[in-house]
Design a protein around this motif. Structure first.
Motif, PDB file in Angstrom:
ATOM      1  N   ALA A  91       0.825  -1.217   0.000  1.00 59.12           N
ATOM      2  CA  ALA A  91       0.000   0.000   0.000  1.00 59.12           C
ATOM      3  C   ALA A  91       0.856   1.264   0.000  1.00 59.12           C
ATOM      4  N   ILE A  92       1.980   1.221   0.721  1.00 60.70           N
ATOM      5  CA  ILE A  92       2.830   2.412   0.787  1.00 60.70           C
ATOM      6  C   ILE A  92       3.455   2.718  -0.574  1.00 60.70           C
ATOM      7  N   LEU A  93       3.719   1.685  -1.379  1.00 59.27           N
ATOM      8  CA  LEU A  93       4.242   1.906  -2.726  1.00 59.27           C
ATOM      9  C   LEU A  93       3.199   2.592  -3.595  1.00 59.27           C
ATOM     10  N   ILE A  94       1.949   2.180  -3.467  1.00 60.49           N
ATOM     11  CA  ILE A  94       0.863   2.785  -4.234  1.00 60.49           C
ATOM     12  C   ILE A  94       0.688   4.250  -3.850  1.00 60.49           C
ATOM     13  N   LEU A  95       0.766   4.553  -2.562  1.00 59.07           N
ATOM     14  CA  LEU A  95       0.591   5.939  -2.117  1.00 59.07           C
ATOM     15  C   LEU A  95       1.746   6.825  -2.599  1.00 59.07           C
ATOM     16  N   ILE A  96       2.955   6.322  -2.537  1.00 57.16           N
ATOM     17  CA  ILE A  96       4.099   7.106  -3.017  1.00 57.16           C
ATOM     18  C   ILE A  96       4.005   7.318  -4.522  1.00 57.16           C
ATOM     19  N   ALA A  97       3.588   6.283  -5.252  1.00 58.95           N
ATOM     20  CA  ALA A  97       3.405   6.432  -6.699  1.00 58.95           C
ATOM     21  C   ALA A  97       2.344   7.477  -7.000  1.00 58.95           C
ATOM     22  N   ALA A  98       1.263   7.483  -6.221  1.00 58.05           N
ATOM     23  CA  ALA A  98       0.210   8.488  -6.414  1.00 58.05           C
ATOM     24  C   ALA A  98       0.747   9.890  -6.137  1.00 58.05           C
ATOM     25  N   CYS A  99       1.566  10.030  -5.104  1.00 58.43           N
ATOM     26  CA  CYS A  99       2.175  11.333  -4.797  1.00 58.43           C
ATOM     27  C   CYS A  99       3.074  11.796  -5.936  1.00 58.43           C
ATOM     28  N   LEU A 100       3.821  10.875  -6.509  1.00 51.91           N
ATOM     29  CA  LEU A 100       4.710  11.223  -7.621  1.00 51.91           C
ATOM     30  C   LEU A 100       3.913  11.615  -8.863  1.00 51.91           C
ATOM     31  N   ILE A 101       2.774  10.988  -9.075  1.00 53.15           N
ATOM     32  CA  ILE A 101       1.924  11.371 -10.206  1.00 53.15           C
ATOM     33  C   ILE A 101       1.409  12.793 -10.023  1.00 53.15           C
ATOM     34  N   VAL A 102       0.986  13.123  -8.815  1.00 54.35           N
ATOM     35  CA  VAL A 102       0.523  14.489  -8.529  1.00 54.35           C
ATOM     36  C   VAL A 102       1.648  15.486  -8.777  1.00 54.35           C
ATOM     37  N   SER A 103       2.847  15.159  -8.312  1.00 48.40           N
ATOM     38  CA  SER A 103       3.994  16.047  -8.529  1.00 48.40           C
ATOM     39  C   SER A 103       4.308  16.191 -10.009  1.00 48.40           C
ATOM     40  N   ALA A 104       4.224  15.089 -10.749  1.00 48.61           N
ATOM     41  CA  ALA A 104       4.516  15.132 -12.184  1.00 48.61           C
ATOM     42  C   ALA A 104       3.539  16.052 -12.903  1.00 48.61           C
ATOM     43  N   VAL A 105       2.274  15.977 -12.535  1.00 50.57           N
ATOM     44  CA  VAL A 105       1.269  16.855 -13.148  1.00 50.57           C
ATOM     45  C   VAL A 105       1.583  18.315 -12.827  1.00 50.57           C
ATOM     46  N   ALA A 106       1.918  18.587 -11.564  1.00 51.39           N
ATOM     47  CA  ALA A 106       2.215  19.967 -11.160  1.00 51.39           C
ATOM     48  C   ALA A 106       3.462  20.502 -11.855  1.00 51.39           C
ATOM     49  N   TRP A 107       4.523  19.702 -11.911  1.00 53.09           N
ATOM     50  CA  TRP A 107       5.741  20.137 -12.601  1.00 53.09           C
ATOM     51  C   TRP A 107       5.493  20.304 -14.096  1.00 53.09           C
ATOM     52  N   SER A 108       4.602  19.495 -14.652  1.00 49.37           N
ATOM     53  CA  SER A 108       4.267  19.618 -16.074  1.00 49.37           C
ATOM     54  C   SER A 108       3.579  20.941 -16.360  1.00 49.37           C
ATOM     55  N   VAL A 110       4.126  23.705 -14.610  1.00 52.58           N
ATOM     56  CA  VAL A 110       5.179  24.719 -14.478  1.00 52.58           C
ATOM     57  C   VAL A 110       6.009  24.815 -15.751  1.00 52.58           C
ATOM     58  N   TYR A 111       6.327  23.663 -16.331  1.00 55.38           N
ATOM     59  CA  TYR A 111       7.179  23.643 -17.528  1.00 55.38           C
ATOM     60  C   TYR A 111       6.391  23.504 -18.830  1.00 55.38           C
ATOM     61  N   SER A 112       5.068  23.685 -18.749  1.00 57.60           N
ATOM     62  CA  SER A 112       4.193  23.693 -19.933  1.00 57.60           C
ATOM     63  C   SER A 112       4.341  22.429 -20.771  1.00 57.60           C
ATOM     64  N   TYR A 113       4.343  21.286 -20.114  1.00 62.02           N
ATOM     65  CA  TYR A 113       4.412  20.018 -20.825  1.00 62.02           C
ATOM     66  C   TYR A 113       3.059  19.686 -21.455  1.00 62.02           C
ATOM     67  N   SER A 114       3.099  18.904 -22.512  1.00 61.91           N
ATOM     68  CA  SER A 114       1.873  18.365 -23.099  1.00 61.91           C
ATOM     69  C   SER A 114       1.351  17.221 -22.223  1.00 61.91           C
ATOM     70  N   LEU A 115       0.184  16.705 -22.565  1.00 62.87           N
ATOM     71  CA  LEU A 115      -0.372  15.575 -21.812  1.00 62.87           C
ATOM     72  C   LEU A 115       0.564  14.375 -21.867  1.00 62.87           C
ATOM     73  N   TRP A 116       1.083  14.089 -23.060  1.00 63.28           N
ATOM     74  CA  TRP A 116       2.019  12.976 -23.180  1.00 63.28           C
ATOM     75  C   TRP A 116       3.297  13.237 -22.385  1.00 63.28           C
ATOM     76  N   GLY A 117       3.756  14.490 -22.384  1.00 64.46           N
ATOM     77  CA  GLY A 117       4.940  14.839 -21.594  1.00 64.46           C
ATOM     78  C   GLY A 117       4.710  14.632 -20.112  1.00 64.46           C
ATOM     79  N   ALA A 118       3.499  14.950 -19.641  1.00 60.12           N
ATOM     80  CA  ALA A 118       3.172  14.757 -18.229  1.00 60.12           C
ATOM     81  C   ALA A 118       3.155  13.270 -17.881  1.00 60.12           C
TER      82      ALA A 118
END
Length: 255
Positions: free
Chosen positions: A79-96, A98-106
């Motif tokens: 479960a902790i792996l799933i939660l960390i992966a979910a946190c990283l997905i949220v961060s990836a969307v936010a950083w995308s 900031v850097y104006s990434y496309s959907l595929w880039g995100a």
């Protein structure tokens, strides 16, 4: 880690099934159970992530209970792996954003954060500390030393997982909100930037130390704190004019 099969080989007619079972047993339980979502305790995992930030020693007290009840130091609930992966997905969307990434880039960024940064990086670190601990840190054999007094590879990966989350909060999340500051061209912003990286990696090193220091059959675990010396030295030198964020972020995000 005791991962080798302990039973004698099955007859030749069942050789394929035996080999399949042998390979499966070499994969840590926490990975084999990734698809059993209904069996995961997300409440406990969320509690662990919270206390890894405010009182990590409290999390490692549960390791003794887990050893007594399931005869393994490593957690078996992914479960902790799933939660960390979910946190990283949220961060990836936010950083995308900031850097104006496309959907595929995100999507690609989320994949890299989870697979490269967390999983592959964790496999490398876990293998290194597993090898180092079993070669250098094991206490000398004695009549009081248990027979299974060796660091499990799966536990080493647990230690990486626990140490990674404070690093995530510092460099993947906090840095996100401080981007307008850490990229400016003045010494105060340089100080904030470099201190942020120092805090993130110092927490990670301390987390690795804390995880292995919990095991009663290891000695000289303070050696695991050795990376702090070059880390602090590099930090002091960097304050003379090297802004870590201004070099790392363009390299990481490709801009």
């Amino acid at each position: 880690m005791d991962i080798l099969p302990t039973t004698s080989p099955m007859p030749q007619s069942n050789g394929g099934q035996y080999r399949s079972s042998s390979v499966s047993n070499r994969v840590p339980v926490i990975f084999r159970r990734l698809t059993r979502v209904h069996q995961m305790d997300f409440e406990l995992a969320a509690w662990q992530l919270t206390y890894l930030c405010i009182s990590p020693k409290r999390v490692y007290r549960n390791v003794y209970f887990h050893k007594q009840t399931k005869n393994t130091w490593a957690r078996d609930d992914p479960a902790i792996l799933i939660l960390i992966a979910a946190c990283l997905i949220v961060s990836a969307v936010a950083w995308s954003v900031v850097y104006s990434y496309s959907l595929w880039g995100a999507i690609e960024l989320a994949f890299l954060m989870i697979i490269r940064d967390f999983l592959l990086g964790g496999i490398v670190v876990a293998t290194a500390i597993w090898f180092f601990a079993n070669r250098v840190l094991l206490s000398p054999p004695s009549h009081s030393t248990p027979e299974d007094a060796r660091v499990e590879w799966a536990y080493a990966f647990d230690v990486h997982t626990n140490a990674f989350f404070p690093l995530y909060l510092t460099l993947y999340l906090a840095q996100l909100f401080l981007v307008p500051i850490v990229l400016k061209n003045n010494w105060v912003c340089l100080f904030v930037s470099n201190t942020l990286y120092l805090a993130g990696f110092a927490q990670y090193v301390y987390g690795i130390y804390l995880g292995l220091n919990t095991l009663p059959f290891l000695v000289r675990t303070e050696l695991l704190l050795a990376p702090l010396l070059p880390l602090f030295t590099g930090y002091i030198v960097s304050l003379l004019g090297f802004n870590v964020a201004k070099h790392v972020l363009p390299l990481y995000f490709g801009s």
